[in-house]
Design a protein around this motif. Structure first.
Motif, mmCIF file in Angstrom:
data_model
loop_
_atom_site.group_PDB
_atom_site.id
_atom_site.type_symbol
_atom_site.label_atom_id
_atom_site.label_comp_id
_atom_site.label_asym_id
_atom_site.label_seq_id
_atom_site.Cartn_x
_atom_site.Cartn_y
_atom_site.Cartn_z
ATOM 1 N N THR B 156 9.091 5.328 5.648
ATOM 2 C CA THR B 156 8.598 3.971 5.840
ATOM 3 C C THR B 156 7.385 3.656 4.962
ATOM 4 N N PHE B 157 7.022 4.605 4.089
ATOM 5 C CA PHE B 157 5.821 4.426 3.284
ATOM 6 C C PHE B 157 6.025 3.343 2.222
ATOM 7 N N GLU B 162 1.103 2.927 -4.018
ATOM 8 C CA GLU B 162 0.955 3.943 -5.071
ATOM 9 C C GLU B 162 1.001 3.299 -6.440
ATOM 10 N N GLU B 163 1.915 2.334 -6.584
ATOM 11 C CA GLU B 163 2.037 1.661 -7.877
ATOM 12 C C GLU B 163 0.729 0.956 -8.225
ATOM 13 N N ALA B 164 0.132 0.319 -7.206
ATOM 14 C CA ALA B 164 -1.148 -0.350 -7.429
ATOM 15 C C ALA B 164 -2.182 0.647 -7.936
ATOM 16 N N CYS B 170 -4.919 5.412 -11.983
ATOM 17 C CA CYS B 170 -4.738 6.754 -11.435
ATOM 18 C C CYS B 170 -3.544 7.427 -12.098
ATOM 19 N N THR B 171 -3.610 8.747 -12.244
ATOM 20 C CA THR B 171 -2.412 9.489 -12.608
ATOM 21 C C THR B 171 -1.559 9.591 -11.339
ATOM 22 N N LYS B 178 -5.079 10.384 -3.458
ATOM 23 C CA LYS B 178 -6.022 9.379 -2.969
ATOM 24 C C LYS B 178 -5.382 8.315 -2.075
ATOM 25 N N VAL B 179 -4.117 8.047 -2.301
ATOM 26 C CA VAL B 179 -3.474 6.967 -1.541
ATOM 27 C C VAL B 179 -2.455 7.512 -0.530
#
Lengths: 300, 271
Positions: B156-157, B162-164, B170-171, B178-179
């Motif tokens: 459900t994530f 992550e794309e943001a 970010c790598t 971090k996310v």
């Protein structure tokens, strides 16, 4: 390139672990089930020596045979164990369903602010030790135990009943231990149910009871099936409950395997029992998997 | 749909919960019994607790169990999280069916089979059995539970988060740390708790994979129970039940608070 390596590691580490500690051991069980028992360390023959290489493997394969399986079919003990495992698991599953259904139904019908608490009360015993929960019943069920004291005090019986060390105690133990597994899927299927369907049935002239049989019960079928499998499958291979609550004539396959291994030290026969138990379980597990997939598709 | 308790609902809830909790309450009650008999009340006493703490065999077993559980739960959670990432994110790869089979199969495998097969592996490898073999066995079956718990949350994530993060420089690895991980934290913590209790609780697999040196608490309880019921076991059970109950209640309060915090943060972000 770096990304590829990362992906390889990501997949590789858990894969390798499970391969080495889950799949390979089954290969070994299968091999030992075809070996002969021996007075040695380890107590079976032939053993495989890596250094002997291909020739050694060939020599090993020649010595393997189905002797242990033939032995299993000839001895009544194993037949009775398999059959009574099936019987005890089946009866316990039905009993768990009969007790779990009203409980799950009432939870789903409870005021919504109560539901999280009720749910937690169902899950909490699941976190406390299985062994301790089974142990708790010994003091209740034994001849001079609390249940007999109570029944004699009330005057229902004059002499204590023998409950501990019988199949009845095993049923009680299984129902008690696996009740949460039955209630949770039942609850989740009952809670999702659309209440207006029941109203519609009653508007069309159903009594509350016939609406239950015609609407609620069929709609909760996925929960009934999932809960029943979740009780039935682990109950077949159960060891602790029949060992502590059952009597010497309670034959269940998990107990037989344990005795074969720890008391008789017959590793090859114990392995053969394990292979057959696995074959016995494959049918319900595959059925369960199919049913789960269908339920998931139905949801989407 | 009625949202009140009807008499039927109240009765079945009461009976159901009495059935679930009465045996445990009786067990706790008789741990304070003066008498050696577990089922005859002879006055209040805490002597069985004192005796329990004097019994070094029990303390040793408790220590072994705790060490096995801490270590195996930690490794199992790491491996299980990796496995969950593989199942949810890795897409197709060769052997995927086998992989998910190996994740789900241990969940329904009878413990006697898992125990026997691991023992035979350890014997074939010629390893000395004891603390490490029990730990490895526990890692193996609890990582599958951990993988299921974590992956059910990961499905459900919302990947746009992550794309943001990647868009902001970010790598992929950084954005995962971090996310993804902080959002997955509650699931990872519950996976760890589940793995921990499974390990604390296990009798069958530990009995097969243990050697002469290592006895876990369930093994010790089991051998005592076979000899007969004693109030000492009741006392030990009471302590374990208290620890677990407090742990579960704390965990549920913490997750509720985290959930409320997250909702408040979301509201703040939207306004």
């Amino acid at each position: 390139m770096d990304k590829k390596l990362g992906r390889l590691l990501l997949i590789g580490i858990p894969y390798f672990w499970l391969f080495l500690l889950f799949l390979v051991p089954f290969g070994i069980v299968l091999k030992i089930s075809l070996s002969d028992v021996a007075v040695a360390i380890p107590p079976y023959t032939p053993t495989f020596d890596l250094e002997s290489g291909w020739e050694g493997l060939k020599a090993l394969l020649v010595e393997l045979d189905f002797e242990n399986y033939i032995w299993l079919t000839e001895d009544d003990l194993y037949w009775t164990s398999y059959l009574s495992s099936l019987r005890i698991a089946f009866v316990s599953t039905v009993l768990t369903l009969l007790i779990g259904y009203p409980l799950a139904y009432s939870m789903a019908k409870a005021p919504s602010e109560w539901r999280p608490t009720l749910l937690m009360l169902i899950i909490l015993p699941f976190w406390t030790s299985f062994l301790i929960r089974v142990y708790a019943w010994i003091g209740i069920l034994k001849t001079e135990g609390l249940l007999n004291q109570l029944l004699m005090f009330v005057g229902i019986i004059d002499d204590p009943l023998q409950i501990l060390n019988t199949d009845t105690a095993v049923y009680i133990g299984i129902v008690y231990s696996y009740l949460p597994f039955m209630v949770l899927p039942l609850y989740s299927s009952l809670e999702k149910m659309d209440g207006s369907l029941l109203e519609a049935a009653q508007d069309l002239g159903c009594t509350a009871i016939s609406a239950f049989w015609k609407v609620t019960l069929p709609l909760s079928m996925p929960g009934i099936i999932a809960g029943s499998f979740l009780v039935f499958i682990p109950a077949i291979g159960e060891f602790v409950i029949p060992d502590l609550l059952g009597g010497s004539d309670t034959k269940m396959i998990g107990k037989t395997l344990w005795a074969e291994f720890f008391s008789n030290r017959d590793w090859p026969v114990a392995s053969a029992v394990a292979v057959l138990l696995l074959l016995l379980l494959i049918v319900p597990i595959v059925l369960f998997q199919k049913q789960q997939e269908r339920a998931q598709e139905a949801e989407q | 749909m009625s949202n009140r308790f009807t008499w039927f609902n109240t009765t079945s809830l009461t009976l159901g919960f009495v059935f679930l909790y009465l045996p445990i309450l009786i067990l706790v009650f008789f741990s304070f019994n003066e008498s050696r008999l577990v089922t005859v009340w002879a006055g209040f006493s805490t002597k069985w607790y004192v005796e329990l703490f004097k019994d070094e065999a029990f303390l040793d077993a408790a220590l072994v169990t705790l060490r096995v559980a801490l270590l195996s739960a930690t490794v199992a959670t790491i491996l299980g999280t990796l496995a969950a990432v593989v199942m949810v994110r890795a897409g197709r790869f060769r052997g995927r069916t086998l992989f998910s089979g190996m994740i789900y199969a241990p969940l329904v495998m009878p413990e006697v089979i898992t125990g026997l097969s691991l023992l035979l592996l350890f014997v074939a490898m010629g390893v000395d059995r004891g603390f490490w073999t029990i730990t490895m066995a526990h890692i193996t079956f609890s990582m599958c539970y951990a993988a299921v718990v974590v992956s059910s949350r990961m499905v459900t994530f919302d990947r746009s988060l992550e794309e943001a993060a990647t868009d902001l420089g970010c790598t992929p690895f950084q954005s995962f740390i971090k996310v993804t991980l902080p959002i997955m934290a509650p699931a990872i913590i519950s996976a760890w708790l589940l793995a921990f209790t499974l390990s604390l609780d296990d009798l069958v697999i530990a009995s097969f994979t243990s050697g002469p040196g290592a006895t876990t608490l369930p093994m010790k309880i089991y051998s005592q129970v076979r000899l007969g019921v004693t109030p000492k076991i009741n006392a030990l059970s009471t302590i374990l039940i208290m620890i677990v109950t407090m742990g579960v209640i704390t965990a549920s309060i913490l997750t509720k608070r985290a959930e409320a915090q997250r909702k408040a943060d979301e509201l703040m972000a939207e306004s």
